[in-house]
Design an enzyme around this catalytic site. Structure first.
Site, PDB file in Angstrom:
ATOM      1  N   PRO A   1       0.792  -1.223   0.000  1.00 46.52           N
ATOM      2  CA  PRO A   1       0.000   0.000   0.000  1.00 46.52           C
ATOM      3  C   PRO A   1       0.833   1.286   0.000  1.00 46.52           C
ATOM      4  O   PRO A   1       1.815   1.392   0.731  1.00 46.52           O
ATOM      5  CB  PRO A   1      -0.827  -0.096   1.290  1.00 46.52           C
ATOM      6  CG  PRO A   1      -0.123  -1.102   2.125  1.00 46.52           C
ATOM      7  CD  PRO A   1       0.515  -2.061   1.174  1.00 46.52           C
ATOM      8  N   ASN A   2       0.399   2.186  -0.840  1.00 43.71           N
ATOM      9  CA  ASN A   2       0.934   3.554  -0.954  1.00 43.71           C
ATOM     10  C   ASN A   2       2.292   3.625  -1.658  1.00 43.71           C
ATOM     11  O   ASN A   2       2.782   4.724  -1.921  1.00 43.71           O
ATOM     12  CB  ASN A   2       1.008   4.243   0.426  1.00 43.71           C
ATOM     13  CG  ASN A   2      -0.365   4.368   1.054  1.00 43.71           C
ATOM     14  OD1 ASN A   2      -1.292   4.863   0.402  1.00 43.71           O
ATOM     15  ND2 ASN A   2      -0.520   3.907   2.266  1.00 43.71           N
TER      16      ASN A   2
ATOM     17  N   TYR B   1      11.037   9.098   1.415  1.00 43.24           N
ATOM     18  CA  TYR B   1      11.110   7.898   0.571  1.00 43.24           C
ATOM     19  C   TYR B   1      11.943   8.084  -0.706  1.00 43.24           C
ATOM     20  O   TYR B   1      12.073   7.138  -1.488  1.00 43.24           O
ATOM     21  CB  TYR B   1       9.686   7.427   0.224  1.00 43.24           C
ATOM     22  CG  TYR B   1       8.914   6.981   1.447  1.00 43.24           C
ATOM     23  CD1 TYR B   1       9.246   5.799   2.099  1.00 43.24           C
ATOM     24  CD2 TYR B   1       7.880   7.756   1.971  1.00 43.24           C
ATOM     25  CE1 TYR B   1       8.571   5.390   3.232  1.00 43.24           C
ATOM     26  CE2 TYR B   1       7.181   7.353   3.112  1.00 43.24           C
ATOM     27  CZ  TYR B   1       7.538   6.170   3.737  1.00 43.24           C
ATOM     28  OH  TYR B   1       6.870   5.766   4.859  1.00 43.24           O
TER      29      TYR B   1
ATOM     30  N   ASN C   1       8.105  -5.629  -0.433  1.00 42.09           N
ATOM     31  CA  ASN C   1       7.926  -4.469   0.446  1.00 42.09           C
ATOM     32  C   ASN C   1       6.424  -4.327   0.618  1.00 42.09           C
ATOM     33  O   ASN C   1       5.737  -3.769  -0.241  1.00 42.09           O
ATOM     34  CB  ASN C   1       8.527  -3.198  -0.149  1.00 42.09           C
ATOM     35  CG  ASN C   1       8.400  -2.024   0.828  1.00 42.09           C
ATOM     36  OD1 ASN C   1       7.697  -2.117   1.842  1.00 42.09           O
ATOM     37  ND2 ASN C   1       9.077  -0.920   0.520  1.00 42.09           N
TER      38      ASN C   1
ATOM     39  N   ALA D   1       2.885  -0.788   5.013  1.00 42.23           N
ATOM     40  CA  ALA D   1       2.375  -0.867   6.389  1.00 42.23           C
ATOM     41  C   ALA D   1       1.855  -2.257   6.740  1.00 42.23           C
ATOM     42  O   ALA D   1       1.822  -2.622   7.922  1.00 42.23           O
ATOM     43  CB  ALA D   1       1.281   0.187   6.595  1.00 42.23           C
TER      44      ALA D   1
ATOM     45  N   HIS E   1       3.847  -4.680   9.040  1.00 45.66           N
ATOM     46  CA  HIS E   1       3.801  -4.614  10.502  1.00 45.66           C
ATOM     47  C   HIS E   1       2.576  -5.312  11.083  1.00 45.66           C
ATOM     48  O   HIS E   1       2.478  -5.464  12.296  1.00 45.66           O
ATOM     49  CB  HIS E   1       3.807  -3.146  10.951  1.00 45.66           C
ATOM     50  CG  HIS E   1       4.841  -2.318  10.248  1.00 45.66           C
ATOM     51  ND1 HIS E   1       6.188  -2.577  10.339  1.00 45.66           N
ATOM     52  CD2 HIS E   1       4.727  -1.261   9.391  1.00 45.66           C
ATOM     53  CE1 HIS E   1       6.857  -1.707   9.592  1.00 45.66           C
ATOM     54  NE2 HIS E   1       5.981  -0.903   9.006  1.00 45.66           N
TER      55      HIS E   1
ATOM     56  N   ASP F   1       1.391 -15.886   6.052  1.00 50.96           N
ATOM     57  CA  ASP F   1       0.842 -17.227   5.818  1.00 50.96           C
ATOM     58  C   ASP F   1       0.828 -17.554   4.327  1.00 50.96           C
ATOM     59  O   ASP F   1       1.119 -18.691   3.935  1.00 50.96           O
ATOM     60  CB  ASP F   1      -0.584 -17.332   6.373  1.00 50.96           C
ATOM     61  CG  ASP F   1      -0.625 -17.461   7.890  1.00 50.96           C
ATOM     62  OD1 ASP F   1       0.427 -17.720   8.503  1.00 50.96           O
ATOM     63  OD2 ASP F   1      -1.723 -17.283   8.462  1.00 50.96           O
TER      64      ASP F   1
ATOM     65  N   HIS G   1      12.664  -2.683   3.029  1.00 42.38           N
ATOM     66  CA  HIS G   1      12.078  -1.407   3.447  1.00 42.38           C
ATOM     67  C   HIS G   1      13.009  -0.293   3.014  1.00 42.38           C
ATOM     68  O   HIS G   1      14.226  -0.361   3.260  1.00 42.38           O
ATOM     69  CB  HIS G   1      11.855  -1.364   4.962  1.00 42.38           C
ATOM     70  CG  HIS G   1      10.808  -2.332   5.383  1.00 42.38           C
ATOM     71  ND1 HIS G   1       9.470  -2.131   5.122  1.00 42.38           N
ATOM     72  CD2 HIS G   1      10.909  -3.537   5.981  1.00 42.38           C
ATOM     73  CE1 HIS G   1       8.788  -3.179   5.541  1.00 42.38           C
ATOM     74  NE2 HIS G   1       9.637  -4.046   6.069  1.00 42.38           N
TER      75      HIS G   1
ATOM     76  N   ARG H   1      12.366   4.333  13.299  1.00 45.05           N
ATOM     77  CA  ARG H   1      11.130   5.100  13.148  1.00 45.05           C
ATOM     78  C   ARG H   1      10.206   4.867  14.360  1.00 45.05           C
ATOM     79  O   ARG H   1      10.659   4.451  15.417  1.00 45.05           O
ATOM     80  CB  ARG H   1      10.472   4.746  11.810  1.00 45.05           C
ATOM     81  CG  ARG H   1      11.378   5.110  10.610  1.00 45.05           C
ATOM     82  CD  ARG H   1      10.680   4.949   9.290  1.00 45.05           C
ATOM     83  NE  ARG H   1       9.557   5.876   9.155  1.00 45.05           N
ATOM     84  CZ  ARG H   1       8.717   5.845   8.120  1.00 45.05           C
ATOM     85  NH1 ARG H   1       8.870   4.956   7.158  1.00 45.05           N
ATOM     86  NH2 ARG H   1       7.723   6.715   8.049  1.00 45.05           N
TER      87      ARG H   1
ATOM     88  N   ARG I   1       6.407   0.740  13.793  1.00 46.62           N
ATOM     89  CA  ARG I   1       7.047   0.276  12.549  1.00 46.62           C
ATOM     90  C   ARG I   1       8.239  -0.634  12.826  1.00 46.62           C
ATOM     91  O   ARG I   1       8.885  -1.121  11.904  1.00 46.62           O
ATOM     92  CB  ARG I   1       7.536   1.472  11.722  1.00 46.62           C
ATOM     93  CG  ARG I   1       6.431   2.356  11.190  1.00 46.62           C
ATOM     94  CD  ARG I   1       6.998   3.394  10.251  1.00 46.62           C
ATOM     95  NE  ARG I   1       6.111   4.517  10.125  1.00 46.62           N
ATOM     96  CZ  ARG I   1       5.087   4.596   9.257  1.00 46.62           C
ATOM     97  NH1 ARG I   1       4.850   3.609   8.428  1.00 46.62           N
ATOM     98  NH2 ARG I   1       4.321   5.662   9.226  1.00 46.62           N
TER      99      ARG I   1
HETATM  100  O1  CA2 Z   1      10.266   1.981   4.407  1.00 40.86           O
HETATM  101  C1  CA2 Z   1       9.475   1.320   3.767  1.00 40.86           C
HETATM  102  O2  CA2 Z   1       9.725   0.841   2.659  1.00 40.86           O
HETATM  103  C2  CA2 Z   1       8.057   1.116   4.284  1.00 40.86           C
HETATM  104  O3  CA2 Z   1       7.653  -0.219   3.954  1.00 40.86           O
HETATM  105  C3  CA2 Z   1       7.186   2.131   3.597  1.00 40.86           C
HETATM  106  C4  CA2 Z   1       5.731   2.112   4.103  1.00 40.86           C
HETATM  107  C5  CA2 Z   1       5.689   2.210   5.600  1.00 40.86           C
HETATM  108  O4  CA2 Z   1       4.342   2.067   6.041  1.00 40.86           O
HETATM  109  C6  CA2 Z   1       6.542   1.156   6.263  1.00 40.86           C
HETATM  110  O5  CA2 Z   1       6.487   1.350   7.661  1.00 40.86           O
HETATM  111  C7  CA2 Z   1       7.970   1.253   5.802  1.00 40.86           C
HETATM  112  C8  CA2 Z   1       4.956   3.311   3.555  1.00 40.86           C
HETATM  113  C9  CA2 Z   1       4.929   3.381   2.113  1.00 40.86           C
HETATM  114  C10 CA2 Z   1       4.319   4.703   1.785  1.00 40.86           C
HETATM  115  O6  CA2 Z   1       4.963   5.138   0.642  1.00 40.86           O
HETATM  116  C11 CA2 Z   1       4.849   6.428   0.329  1.00 40.86           C
HETATM  117  C12 CA2 Z   1       5.699   6.861  -0.621  1.00 40.86           C
HETATM  118  C13 CA2 Z   1       5.671   8.165  -0.981  1.00 40.86           C
HETATM  119  C14 CA2 Z   1       4.770   9.032  -0.394  1.00 40.86           C
HETATM  120  C15 CA2 Z   1       3.902   8.575   0.576  1.00 40.86           C
HETATM  121  C16 CA2 Z   1       3.948   7.264   0.926  1.00 40.86           C
END
Ligand code: CA2
Length: 149
Positions: A9-10, A22, A73, A76, A79, A86, A99, A106, A110
């Protein structure tokens, strides 16, 4: 050898929002770099992104017997998602968890991954370069298990 790259996601927002956290590289650029690296290493790379937990589980099911390994990856869901762990274990899909950020530096929520205990390895905090490092490591690990490139 076929390797799947799964983003959760995201991560479709990579390079578009929050570049200070990021980085400025888009997901499309990361996927193109991994496809090129796969060609160099002699492996087929298939990239998928989904925002849905159930959709990611379905994607893993679809990879059973088709992919030799995965780079994951799960954003979220890393976590929280016992369902995704599974699926990866149940479909016998060896994987390296990635990640972009150092999740251990963080917020407390996380700092634990539901997936890590079942991963071959984990790459954290090295930015989007971590995906390429994970691909190299996964290919070496699969070669050591007898999977030919
Ligand atoms: O550090 C990572 O790769 C994470 O998997 C990224 C996730 C975060 O929830 C994990 O704790 C760590 C979030 C991805 C969100 O990606 C975005 C990228 C650009 C702008 C906003 C969100």
């Amino acid at each position: 050898m076929r390797i799947a790259v799964l983003n959760g996601p995201n991560l479709n927002l990579l390079g578009v929002r929050e570049p200070s956290v990021y980085g400025a590289t888009t997901l499309a650029e990361v996927e193109a770099q991994l496809t090129d690296l796969g060609r160099e290493l002699g492996v087929d790379v298939e990239c998928v992104q989904s925002n849905g937990e159930g959709a990611l589980v379905d994607i893993v099911h679809g990879l059973r017997g088709r992919a030799h390994g995965a780079i994951v990856n799960a954003g979220a869901y890393s976590h929280t998602s016992l369902a995704l762990r599974d699926a990866l274990v149940g479909c016998e899909l060896p994987f390296v968890e990635v990640h972009i950020t150092n999740i251990y530096a963080r917020e407390p929520e996380r700092r634990h991954s539901m997936l890590a205990q079942s991963a071959i390895g984990v790459v954290v905090g090295l930015g989007t370069q971590g995906y390429g490092l994970a691909l190299r490591g996964l290919v070496l690990a699969l070669n050591a298990r007898g999977v030919k490139t």
